[in-house]
Motif scaffolding. Structure first.
Motif, mmCIF file in Angstrom:
data_model
loop_
_atom_site.group_PDB
_atom_site.id
_atom_site.type_symbol
_atom_site.label_atom_id
_atom_site.label_comp_id
_atom_site.label_asym_id
_atom_site.label_seq_id
_atom_site.Cartn_x
_atom_site.Cartn_y
_atom_site.Cartn_z
ATOM 1 N N ALA A 5 0.834 -1.203 0.000
ATOM 2 C CA ALA A 5 0.000 0.000 0.000
ATOM 3 C C ALA A 5 0.869 1.254 0.000
ATOM 4 C CB ALA A 5 -0.929 -0.003 1.214
ATOM 5 N N LEU A 6 1.913 1.258 0.816
ATOM 6 C CA LEU A 6 2.808 2.413 0.877
ATOM 7 C C LEU A 6 3.527 2.624 -0.452
ATOM 8 C CD1 LEU A 6 4.174 4.698 2.365
ATOM 9 C CD2 LEU A 6 5.767 3.049 3.378
ATOM 10 N N GLN A 7 3.985 1.534 -1.061
ATOM 11 C CA GLN A 7 4.664 1.651 -2.348
ATOM 12 C C GLN A 7 3.716 2.177 -3.423
ATOM 13 O OE1 GLN A 7 7.963 1.177 -2.679
ATOM 14 N NE2 GLN A 7 7.714 1.997 -4.754
ATOM 15 N N SER A 8 2.467 1.720 -3.384
ATOM 16 C CA SER A 8 1.465 2.208 -4.342
ATOM 17 C C SER A 8 1.226 3.709 -4.163
ATOM 18 C CB SER A 8 0.145 1.455 -4.149
ATOM 19 O OG SER A 8 0.301 0.082 -4.412
ATOM 20 N N LEU A 9 1.149 4.141 -2.904
ATOM 21 C CA LEU A 9 0.941 5.561 -2.630
ATOM 22 C C LEU A 9 2.109 6.404 -3.150
ATOM 23 C CD1 LEU A 9 -0.571 5.469 0.973
ATOM 24 C CD2 LEU A 9 -1.627 6.511 -1.033
ATOM 25 N N ILE A 10 3.318 5.912 -2.968
ATOM 26 C CA ILE A 10 4.495 6.652 -3.443
ATOM 27 C C ILE A 10 4.472 6.775 -4.965
ATOM 28 C CG2 ILE A 10 7.012 6.550 -3.664
ATOM 29 C CD1 ILE A 10 7.065 5.304 -0.861
ATOM 30 N N GLN A 11 4.134 5.680 -5.653
ATOM 31 C CA GLN A 11 4.091 5.719 -7.115
ATOM 32 C C GLN A 11 3.016 6.692 -7.620
ATOM 33 O OE1 GLN A 11 3.809 1.276 -7.439
ATOM 34 N NE2 GLN A 11 5.313 1.556 -9.074
ATOM 35 N N GLU A 12 1.853 6.679 -6.968
ATOM 36 C CA GLU A 12 0.773 7.570 -7.382
ATOM 37 C C GLU A 12 1.131 9.026 -7.084
ATOM 38 O OE1 GLU A 12 -1.903 7.561 -9.763
ATOM 39 O OE2 GLU A 12 -2.160 5.654 -8.717
ATOM 40 N N THR A 13 1.800 9.251 -5.974
ATOM 41 C CA THR A 13 2.232 10.608 -5.615
ATOM 42 C C THR A 13 3.254 11.126 -6.613
ATOM 43 O OG1 THR A 13 1.834 10.127 -3.274
ATOM 44 C CG2 THR A 13 3.207 12.019 -3.767
ATOM 45 N N GLU A 14 4.129 10.250 -7.100
ATOM 46 C CA GLU A 14 5.105 10.666 -8.118
ATOM 47 C C GLU A 14 4.401 11.033 -9.426
ATOM 48 O OE1 GLU A 14 7.797 7.383 -8.151
ATOM 49 O OE2 GLU A 14 9.030 8.196 -6.520
ATOM 50 N N ARG A 28 0.789 13.848 2.873
ATOM 51 C CA ARG A 28 1.311 15.205 3.027
ATOM 52 C C ARG A 28 2.027 15.668 1.754
ATOM 53 N NH1 ARG A 28 5.299 16.976 8.018
ATOM 54 N NH2 ARG A 28 5.370 19.218 7.576
ATOM 55 N N ILE A 29 2.838 14.796 1.173
ATOM 56 C CA ILE A 29 3.560 15.128 -0.060
ATOM 57 C C ILE A 29 2.574 15.387 -1.202
ATOM 58 C CG2 ILE A 29 5.149 14.212 -1.800
ATOM 59 C CD1 ILE A 29 6.465 12.626 0.569
ATOM 60 N N ALA A 30 1.514 14.572 -1.274
ATOM 61 C CA ALA A 30 0.499 14.767 -2.315
ATOM 62 C C ALA A 30 -0.137 16.154 -2.207
ATOM 63 C CB ALA A 30 -0.573 13.681 -2.221
ATOM 64 N N ARG A 31 -0.353 16.618 -1.001
ATOM 65 C CA ARG A 31 -0.951 17.941 -0.801
ATOM 66 C C ARG A 31 -0.011 19.049 -1.284
ATOM 67 N NH1 ARG A 31 -5.390 18.244 2.468
ATOM 68 N NH2 ARG A 31 -4.799 20.309 3.219
ATOM 69 N N TYR A 32 1.295 18.862 -1.089
ATOM 70 C CA TYR A 32 2.259 19.826 -1.627
ATOM 71 C C TYR A 32 2.139 19.908 -3.154
ATOM 72 C CZ TYR A 32 4.838 20.262 2.819
ATOM 73 O OH TYR A 32 5.208 20.525 4.109
ATOM 74 N N HIS A 33 2.028 18.747 -3.797
ATOM 75 C CA HIS A 33 1.949 18.721 -5.263
ATOM 76 C C HIS A 33 0.631 19.309 -5.759
ATOM 77 C CE1 HIS A 33 5.704 16.710 -5.489
ATOM 78 N NE2 HIS A 33 5.288 15.563 -4.994
ATOM 79 N N ARG A 34 -0.434 19.086 -5.012
ATOM 80 C CA ARG A 34 -1.713 19.710 -5.377
ATOM 81 C C ARG A 34 -1.593 21.232 -5.295
ATOM 82 N NH1 ARG A 34 -6.753 19.743 -1.377
ATOM 83 N NH2 ARG A 34 -5.235 21.105 -0.390
ATOM 84 N N GLU A 76 14.428 12.364 -9.772
ATOM 85 C CA GLU A 76 14.186 11.175 -8.944
ATOM 86 C C GLU A 76 15.021 11.262 -7.672
ATOM 87 O OE1 GLU A 76 14.339 6.310 -9.243
ATOM 88 O OE2 GLU A 76 14.621 7.547 -11.026
ATOM 89 N N ALA A 77 14.404 10.945 -6.564
ATOM 90 C CA ALA A 77 15.068 11.048 -5.261
ATOM 91 C C ALA A 77 16.326 10.200 -5.224
ATOM 92 C CB ALA A 77 14.112 10.614 -4.154
ATOM 93 N N ASP A 78 17.335 10.664 -4.467
ATOM 94 C CA ASP A 78 18.606 9.955 -4.365
ATOM 95 C C ASP A 78 18.427 8.582 -3.740
ATOM 96 O OD1 ASP A 78 19.787 12.250 -5.332
ATOM 97 O OD2 ASP A 78 20.129 13.072 -3.337
#
Length: 560
Positions: free
Chosen positions: A349-358, A421-427, A472-474
């Motif tokens: 679930a966490l990996q899916s969220l990261i991919q969608e956020t990217e 939280r990161i998704a909200r920054y991108h929004r 892409e993040a280091d």
């Protein structure tokens, strides 16, 4: 062709084109006004009224019975859907309710021969709305005036269409076209639909059928078939409204057509038995119903039958409609990696969220680059993508909330919250980019060349900082990208102060109007915040990926 006939034909064509133009213009103004003035407040009110299927159905019935026009409710509902104020699920049940509510017209005609015409309020609505738009200073009253004027224009257009065919009902003899058998009923359905389309009023067609029945010119079955056709003919207004509208508005119109079409087919197939059952039920009270009352009762009963048919049909129909009329923006807004089946496995679930956020980050950064390029993007280019980012952010938050119901390690829980939280920054980046583009389109360009060059150089620095933040993040082995991004953000901050001072000088000494100076200051302030949000998003993304690396090392150590 005789001269009088030629004039009549010209008047018919001119009235049709003029009425259609007013109708479409009114719909556009209504949608734009509601979207700007209503915002979240109107969305909240409508959401409360239409939160459940029974509420939405009752709202459609009640409002239609009150204003005596299913067209008003249908058009307004499609307008709300077009403006994004109502969902498809809410809209379709309001539409279903409006079909039941419009049967009140038949009862009024049958019982008291009185019919309220909402078109009588069109001209005052246009006048009041125009005055509000021209003379009010605050944005919300102005755009409410625009919506009111659009509403009036819309129904003025309907009235022009009706007047174009005003003499049709006086010269059209329904009785002469009535034929025996099922084919005759089909013909009457077509006649009822055609009259409604031509006169732009199902109430007028209903009144003609009631009058013909009471006078004995048309048998009850044939009149009932004409009423079915009148009901079916109302769908043409919904189809006219969605010319150039949003996909959601087109889906609502399609649901309206499906409902009326399905109801018409079923009612026509069981028409003789349906009328007999209604007459028997009414006759059991000991009083034989008048033909007009029986016809009004039939009109109500077959629309209620249609609602009953839609109870099991509506959910799959809505799901199917959501796959139709899709746009690029809607495909963007649809999550690609968020699968409920993976929500029970916290790591997945966490990996899916990261991919969608990217994915969300890529959309937001592309909007930011477009907003800061040399020439601003065309009007409306970023609006739809902004809406897509908001929908995608909402999907990410909902998936995270659903995942939180499952047991998970504390570290994973923190990671999921961080992804939201990161998704909200991108929004926020997407919203700022859209606002910057709009302000740049309003810019008069009245600044000295030296300031123009300074502003363009600063925009290029801002774009470079954004590109570095979006790399892409280091992987933890080096921090070159992070350092470069930090330095780029600092450069933007320094150059921002210099550009702000230059703009203030331009406005103070008169080479730029104060209004333009304020606009340019807002643009660079928003762009500065945009870069700041990108830097925060990158910082938290780095921290999140470091957290995931640490968690994996811990799990590997435990398994060893």
């Amino acid at each position: 062709m005789p001269e009088a006939e030629a004039v009549s034909t010209y008047a018919l064509i001119a009235g049709f084109l003029g009425g259609l133009g007013l109708f479409l213009l009114g719909m556009t103004l209504l949608t734009d006004g509601l979207k700007t003035a209503g915002g979240k407040a109107l969305q909240h009110i409508l959401g409360q009224w239409t939160r459940t299927r029974p509420r939405a159905l009752a709202s459609g019935m009640g409002v239609t019975a009150l204003v005596q026009s299913s067209s008003a409710v249908t058009v307004a509902t499609i307008g709300f859907a077009n403006a994004g104020l109502l969902t498809l699920g809410q809209s379709v049940w309001v539409i279903f309710g409006s079909n039941v509510g419009t049967t009140m017209t038949g009862w009024l005609v049958a019982l008291i021969g009185f019919n309220i015409r909402i078109e009588a309020f069109a001209l005052p609505a246009i006048g009041i709305g125009a005055l509000l738009y021209l003379f009010m200073k605050a944005a919300r009253p102005r755009y409410l005036g625009l919506a009111l004027a659009g509403f009036g224009l819309l129904f003025f257009g309907i009235d022009v269409l009706r007047e174009a065919f005003e003499g049709l009902s006086a010269t059209f003899d329904l009785g002469a076209l009535a034929r025996p058998g099922f084919l005759g009923l089909v013909i009457m359905v077509g006649i009822g639909a055609l009259l409604t389309v031509l006169m732009q009023s199902s109430s007028a067609s209903m009144a003609m059928a009631l009058t013909a029945t009471m006078s004995g010119a048309v048998p009850l079955e044939a009149a009932a078939a004409a009423v079915i056709g009148a009901n079916l003919g109302t769908t043409i207004k919904a189809l006219l409204v969605v010319i150039g509208a949003t996909p959601n508005a087109k889906r609502v119109a399609a649901a309206h057509v499906i409902f009326n079409g399905l109801t018409a087919i079923v009612a026509l197939l069981i028409l003789p038995w349906f009328l007999a059952a209604i007459a028997w039920i009414w006759g059991s009270t000991g009083e034989a119903p008048a033909p007009a009352v029986l016809l009004a009762l039939f009109h109500t009963a077959f629309n209620l039958l249609g609602v009953a048919l839609m109870v099991p049909v509506a959910p799959p129909m809505i799901r199917w409609l959501q796959t139709r009329f899709r746009t690029i923006e809607e495909d963007i807004a649809r999550p690609r990696y968020l699968d409920r089946s993976s929500s029970g496995v916290p790591d997945l679930a966490l990996q899916s969220l990261i991919q969608e956020t990217e994915r969300l980050a890529d959309i937001g950064y592309s909007m930011a680059r477009a907003a800061l390029q040399t020439a601003p993007p065309a009007a409306g280019t970023l609006d739809r993508r902004r809406l897509a980012t908001e929908q995608l952010t909402r999907a990410i938050a909902e998936f995270a909330a659903y995942t939180a119901h499952h047991p998970m390690p504390e570290q994973v829980g923190h990671g999921i919250a961080e992804a939201v939280r990161i998704a909200r920054y991108h929004r926020e980046i997407a919203i700022l980019a859209d606002d910057i583009a709009e302000l740049r389109r309003q810019s008069s360009g009245e600044e000295r060349p030296i300031v123009t060059e300074q502003r363009r150089a600063w925009q290029e620095q801002a774009v470079r900082a954004l590109d570095l933040c979006n790399l892409e993040a280091d992987d933890g082995t080096h921090n070159g990208h992070q350092l470069a991004a930090t330095e780029a953000v600092e450069t933007v901050e320094t150059a921002y102060a210099e550009l702000k001072a230059a703009l203030l000088r331009e406005g103070t000494f008169g080479s730029m109007s104060m209004a333009e100076m304020e606009r340019q200051l807002r643009i660079i302030s928003m762009a500065r915040r945009l870069v700041s949000q990108a830097a925060k998003a990158r910082h938290h993304t780095e921290a999140l990926k470091a957290r995931i690396r640490g968690l994996r090392k811990t799990l590997e150590a435990e398994s060893a």
